[in-house]
Design a protein around this motif. Structure first.
Motif, PDB file in Angstrom:
ATOM      1  N   ILE A 275       0.837  -1.204   0.000  1.00 55.02           N
ATOM      2  CA  ILE A 275       0.000   0.000   0.000  1.00 55.02           C
ATOM      3  C   ILE A 275       0.869   1.249   0.000  1.00 55.02           C
ATOM      4  O   ILE A 275       0.609   2.212  -0.744  1.00 55.02           O
ATOM      5  CB  ILE A 275      -0.943  -0.007   1.215  1.00 55.02           C
ATOM      6  N   ALA A 276       1.916   1.240   0.826  1.00 59.19           N
ATOM      7  CA  ALA A 276       2.801   2.407   0.898  1.00 59.19           C
ATOM      8  C   ALA A 276       3.479   2.661  -0.440  1.00 59.19           C
ATOM      9  O   ALA A 276       3.572   3.808  -0.901  1.00 59.19           O
ATOM     10  CB  ALA A 276       3.842   2.198   1.996  1.00 59.19           C
ATOM     11  N   ASP A 277       3.966   1.599  -1.098  1.00 59.35           N
ATOM     12  CA  ASP A 277       4.621   1.755  -2.404  1.00 59.35           C
ATOM     13  C   ASP A 277       3.646   2.308  -3.441  1.00 59.35           C
ATOM     14  O   ASP A 277       3.982   3.230  -4.201  1.00 59.35           O
ATOM     15  CB  ASP A 277       5.169   0.413  -2.882  1.00 59.35           C
ATOM     16  N   LEU A 278       2.441   1.754  -3.483  1.00 59.97           N
ATOM     17  CA  LEU A 278       1.477   2.183  -4.498  1.00 59.97           C
ATOM     18  C   LEU A 278       0.943   3.578  -4.220  1.00 59.97           C
ATOM     19  O   LEU A 278       0.643   4.329  -5.158  1.00 59.97           O
ATOM     20  CB  LEU A 278       0.339   1.171  -4.584  1.00 59.97           C
ATOM     21  N   ALA A 279       0.819   3.947  -2.953  1.00 54.65           N
ATOM     22  CA  ALA A 279       0.387   5.308  -2.636  1.00 54.65           C
ATOM     23  C   ALA A 279       1.364   6.325  -3.218  1.00 54.65           C
ATOM     24  O   ALA A 279       0.958   7.377  -3.732  1.00 54.65           O
ATOM     25  CB  ALA A 279       0.260   5.483  -1.129  1.00 54.65           C
ATOM     26  N   THR A 280       2.651   6.002  -3.167  1.00 54.14           N
ATOM     27  CA  THR A 280       3.667   6.882  -3.753  1.00 54.14           C
ATOM     28  C   THR A 280       3.526   6.941  -5.261  1.00 54.14           C
ATOM     29  O   THR A 280       3.546   8.024  -5.868  1.00 54.14           O
ATOM     30  CB  THR A 280       5.068   6.390  -3.369  1.00 54.14           C
ATOM     31  N   VAL A 281       3.373   5.775  -5.885  1.00 53.40           N
ATOM     32  CA  VAL A 281       3.240   5.708  -7.345  1.00 53.40           C
ATOM     33  C   VAL A 281       2.000   6.473  -7.809  1.00 53.40           C
ATOM     34  O   VAL A 281       2.036   7.183  -8.817  1.00 53.40           O
ATOM     35  CB  VAL A 281       3.175   4.233  -7.804  1.00 53.40           C
ATOM     36  N   LEU A 282       0.896   6.314  -7.070  1.00 54.23           N
ATOM     37  CA  LEU A 282      -0.367   6.941  -7.462  1.00 54.23           C
ATOM     38  C   LEU A 282      -0.495   8.380  -6.978  1.00 54.23           C
ATOM     39  O   LEU A 282      -1.478   9.048  -7.308  1.00 54.23           O
ATOM     40  CB  LEU A 282      -1.538   6.122  -6.904  1.00 54.23           C
ATOM     41  N   ASP A 283       0.468   8.833  -6.187  1.00 56.83           N
ATOM     42  CA  ASP A 283       0.451  10.180  -5.610  1.00 56.83           C
ATOM     43  C   ASP A 283      -0.801  10.403  -4.777  1.00 56.83           C
ATOM     44  O   ASP A 283      -1.482  11.429  -4.884  1.00 56.83           O
ATOM     45  CB  ASP A 283       0.555  11.233  -6.719  1.00 56.83           C
ATOM     46  N   ILE A 284      -1.120   9.397  -3.932  1.00 58.20           N
ATOM     47  CA  ILE A 284      -2.241   9.475  -3.005  1.00 58.20           C
ATOM     48  C   ILE A 284      -1.678   9.448  -1.592  1.00 58.20           C
ATOM     49  O   ILE A 284      -0.867   8.572  -1.262  1.00 58.20           O
ATOM     50  CB  ILE A 284      -3.218   8.300  -3.219  1.00 58.20           C
ATOM     51  N   PRO A 285      -2.043  10.388  -0.725  1.00 54.27           N
ATOM     52  CA  PRO A 285      -1.531  10.370   0.653  1.00 54.27           C
ATOM     53  C   PRO A 285      -1.854   9.050   1.342  1.00 54.27           C
ATOM     54  O   PRO A 285      -2.939   8.480   1.138  1.00 54.27           O
ATOM     55  CB  PRO A 285      -2.267  11.546   1.319  1.00 54.27           C
ATOM     56  N   LEU A 286      -0.941   8.565   2.161  1.00 58.01           N
ATOM     57  CA  LEU A 286      -1.133   7.281   2.836  1.00 58.01           C
ATOM     58  C   LEU A 286      -2.402   7.297   3.691  1.00 58.01           C
ATOM     59  O   LEU A 286      -3.057   6.260   3.867  1.00 58.01           O
ATOM     60  CB  LEU A 286       0.091   6.978   3.706  1.00 58.01           C
ATOM     61  N   ALA A 287      -2.761   8.454   4.215  1.00 58.15           N
ATOM     62  CA  ALA A 287      -3.963   8.566   5.042  1.00 58.15           C
ATOM     63  C   ALA A 287      -5.237   8.317   4.241  1.00 58.15           C
ATOM     64  O   ALA A 287      -6.297   8.075   4.822  1.00 58.15           O
ATOM     65  CB  ALA A 287      -4.030   9.951   5.676  1.00 58.15           C
ATOM     66  N   ARG A 288      -5.149   8.357   2.910  1.00 56.26           N
ATOM     67  CA  ARG A 288      -6.313   8.109   2.060  1.00 56.26           C
ATOM     68  C   ARG A 288      -6.322   6.687   1.501  1.00 56.26           C
ATOM     69  O   ARG A 288      -6.950   6.413   0.476  1.00 56.26           O
ATOM     70  CB  ARG A 288      -6.377   9.146   0.934  1.00 56.26           C
ATOM     71  N   THR A 289      -5.603   5.804   2.199  1.00 51.60           N
ATOM     72  CA  THR A 289      -5.564   4.391   1.839  1.00 51.60           C
ATOM     73  C   THR A 289      -6.016   3.561   3.042  1.00 51.60           C
ATOM     74  O   THR A 289      -6.389   4.098   4.081  1.00 51.60           O
ATOM     75  CB  THR A 289      -4.146   3.959   1.442  1.00 51.60           C
ATOM     76  N   ASN A 290      -5.926   2.249   2.907  1.00 49.76           N
ATOM     77  CA  ASN A 290      -6.256   1.336   4.011  1.00 49.76           C
ATOM     78  C   ASN A 290      -5.005   0.835   4.728  1.00 49.76           C
ATOM     79  O   ASN A 290      -5.016  -0.256   5.310  1.00 49.76           O
ATOM     80  CB  ASN A 290      -7.077   0.151   3.493  1.00 49.76           C
ATOM     81  N   HIS A 291      -3.939   1.620   4.719  1.00 54.07           N
ATOM     82  CA  HIS A 291      -2.671   1.204   5.319  1.00 54.07           C
ATOM     83  C   HIS A 291      -2.828   0.858   6.796  1.00 54.07           C
ATOM     84  O   HIS A 291      -2.388  -0.208   7.254  1.00 54.07           O
ATOM     85  CB  HIS A 291      -1.641   2.318   5.131  1.00 54.07           C
ATOM     86  N   ASP A 292      -3.458   1.731   7.563  1.00 58.24           N
ATOM     87  CA  ASP A 292      -3.594   1.477   9.001  1.00 58.24           C
ATOM     88  C   ASP A 292      -4.512   0.291   9.280  1.00 58.24           C
ATOM     89  O   ASP A 292      -4.275  -0.484  10.219  1.00 58.24           O
ATOM     90  CB  ASP A 292      -4.121   2.731   9.709  1.00 58.24           C
ATOM     91  N   LEU A 293      -5.562   0.132   8.491  1.00 58.94           N
ATOM     92  CA  LEU A 293      -6.445  -1.019   8.652  1.00 58.94           C
ATOM     93  C   LEU A 293      -5.712  -2.321   8.356  1.00 58.94           C
ATOM     94  O   LEU A 293      -5.953  -3.345   9.000  1.00 58.94           O
ATOM     95  CB  LEU A 293      -7.663  -0.890   7.732  1.00 58.94           C
ATOM     96  N   ALA A 294      -4.817  -2.297   7.374  1.00 61.16           N
ATOM     97  CA  ALA A 294      -4.050  -3.492   7.032  1.00 61.16           C
ATOM     98  C   ALA A 294      -3.199  -3.948   8.213  1.00 61.16           C
ATOM     99  O   ALA A 294      -3.117  -5.143   8.520  1.00 61.16           O
ATOM    100  CB  ALA A 294      -3.158  -3.211   5.817  1.00 61.16           C
ATOM    101  N   ILE A 295      -2.580  -3.012   8.899  1.00 66.16           N
ATOM    102  CA  ILE A 295      -1.757  -3.327  10.067  1.00 66.16           C
ATOM    103  C   ILE A 295      -2.606  -3.943  11.175  1.00 66.16           C
ATOM    104  O   ILE A 295      -2.185  -4.873  11.861  1.00 66.16           O
ATOM    105  CB  ILE A 295      -1.059  -2.045  10.564  1.00 66.16           C
ATOM    106  N   GLU A 296      -3.832  -3.458  11.293  1.00 71.59           N
ATOM    107  CA  GLU A 296      -4.714  -3.873  12.373  1.00 71.59           C
ATOM    108  C   GLU A 296      -5.406  -5.211  12.115  1.00 71.59           C
ATOM    109  O   GLU A 296      -5.644  -5.986  13.042  1.00 71.59           O
ATOM    110  CB  GLU A 296      -5.781  -2.787  12.574  1.00 71.59           C
ATOM    111  N   HIS A 297      -5.719  -5.501  10.850  1.00 74.67           N
ATOM    112  CA  HIS A 297      -6.553  -6.666  10.538  1.00 74.67           C
ATOM    113  C   HIS A 297      -5.808  -7.844   9.917  1.00 74.67           C
ATOM    114  O   HIS A 297      -6.311  -8.972   9.953  1.00 74.67           O
ATOM    115  CB  HIS A 297      -7.669  -6.259   9.570  1.00 74.67           C
ATOM    116  N   GLY A 298      -4.640  -7.618   9.297  1.00 79.89           N
ATOM    117  CA  GLY A 298      -4.047  -8.677   8.501  1.00 79.89           C
ATOM    118  C   GLY A 298      -4.769  -8.811   7.175  1.00 79.89           C
ATOM    119  O   GLY A 298      -5.726  -8.089   6.876  1.00 79.89           O
TER     120      GLY A 298
END
Length: 342
Positions: A275-298
């Motif tokens: 998610i972090a890599d693709l957020a950079t590629v897509l120029d989308i802030p990490l806060a506008r992804t499911n990065h934190d949910l991924a850490i929490e849920h697997g």
């Protein structure tokens, strides 16, 4: 923006999760090198109790969604189950079993089993059914992931901690909120063997002596063997993985008549590094992804992206009109994306 061919939206969400497990504390019981797992960045995953089946998880999420949407099970016209793991039995239609659990009788059911993709690509299949059958008005769509630990080591499939969870959505024709716009996918079939389980199918129905999922080769090992562990080829393929995610997003945006730059949110499979890599590629802030949910849920297989969409709607993080992309990579190898407008 042109109107989608099939006009439907999500009228309600429901969820079910296995028991919370701490990654750092439990990794050593799954692999001999727990530090490798901890480096992936997950904190928690869900493990369903030994007696909790995939159908039971799916039914819990479905009941939750029906209750929230105030829909009587008798009013459901089509029951769809997207199951990214093994069902309880071979030669068995678990979508019919889900309908039975919900006491939905003499209605259409649909079973989807394309790995992690089917919880997203299946929404395009629903669109097709709505086009073909104008009498369909309400669809119950459920995505579930319940790891069969006999067949798979949940921490040694790929670079993800696999987790048990389910999400259900009530889809209504003509619903103008959380509206489906388009679905795209494509497959590179040369890589279809990478993440298969070698026992339990018709070729090897019974495990050979000494076989165990805890020590069986991982999909990552197959990837490395395919490229003969050549770091240059592996790096090139890694870049290609992300490029194809961008490609499938661009395809779905063209189909929907929007631009990639218009996306307000990007929800990917629950892979924090990916998610972090693709957020950079897509120029989308990490806060506008499911990065934190991924850490929490697997990684909950087919359920990841719809759970992310529902969670962000529940917490008020999405605004009317926002464009949201649900994208990922799955067995096949399959790249896919579905676009919603909140």
């Amino acid at each position: 923006m042109p109107r989608p061919l099939a006009e439907f939206g999500i009228a309600g969400f429901g969820y079910a999760f296995g028991d919370d497990q701490d990654v750092e504390r439990t990794a050593g019981s799954y692999v001999a090198d727990p530090e490798r797992i901890i480096r992936w960045g997950y904190q928690t995953f869900h493990r369903a109790g030994d007696g909790v089946t995939s159908t039971a998880l799916a039914a819990e999420a479905a009941r939750d969604a029906l209750t929230r949407a105030e829909v009587d099970p008798a009013d459901v016209d089509l029951v769809v189950l997207a199951n990214s793991e093994l069902a309880e039995y071979p030669y068995w239609d678990s979508s019919a079993a889900l309908a039975r659990e919900l006491k939905i009788r003499e209605r259409q059911t649909m079973l989807l089993t394309e790995g992690c993709a089917c919880g997203v690509t299946g929404l395009g299949s629903v669109a097709g059914q709505l086009l073909l059958q104008p009498e369909l008005g309400t669809v119950l769509f459920t995505a579930v992931n319940r790891v069969s630990e006999f067949h798979r080591n949940r921490m040694n499939v790929n670079n993800a901690v696999h987790s048990d969870g389910a999400v259900a959505v009530v889809l209504r024709r003509g619903h103008d909120r959380n509206e489906w716009l388009a679905t795209e996918q494509f497959t590179d079939s040369d890589f279809c063997d990478w993440f298969r389980t070698d026992v339990g199918g018709s070729v090897t129905p019974v495990p050979p002596p000494g076989w165990s999922s805890s020590t069986a080769p991982s999909g990552t090992e197959r990837v490395q063997a395919h490229f003969r562990k050549d770091p240059r080829q592996l790096e090139k393929f890694s870049e290609q993985l992300n490029a194809r995610v961008v490609e499938v997003i661009d395809r779905v945006c063209r189909r929907a008549g929007v631009r990639r730059a218009d996306l307000a949110r990007f929800f990917y499979i629950n892979d924090p590094d990916g998610i972090a890599d693709l957020a950079t590629v897509l120029d989308i802030p990490l806060a506008r992804t499911n990065h934190d949910l991924a850490i929490e849920h697997g990684h909950m297989g087919a359920a990841d992206q719809l759970i992310a969409l529902g969670a962000h709607l529940d917490d008020g993080g999405l605004n009317s009109g926002d464009l949201v992309a649900l994208a990922g990579i799955s067995i096949g190898m399959r790249w896919y994306c579905t676009l919603f407008r909140v």
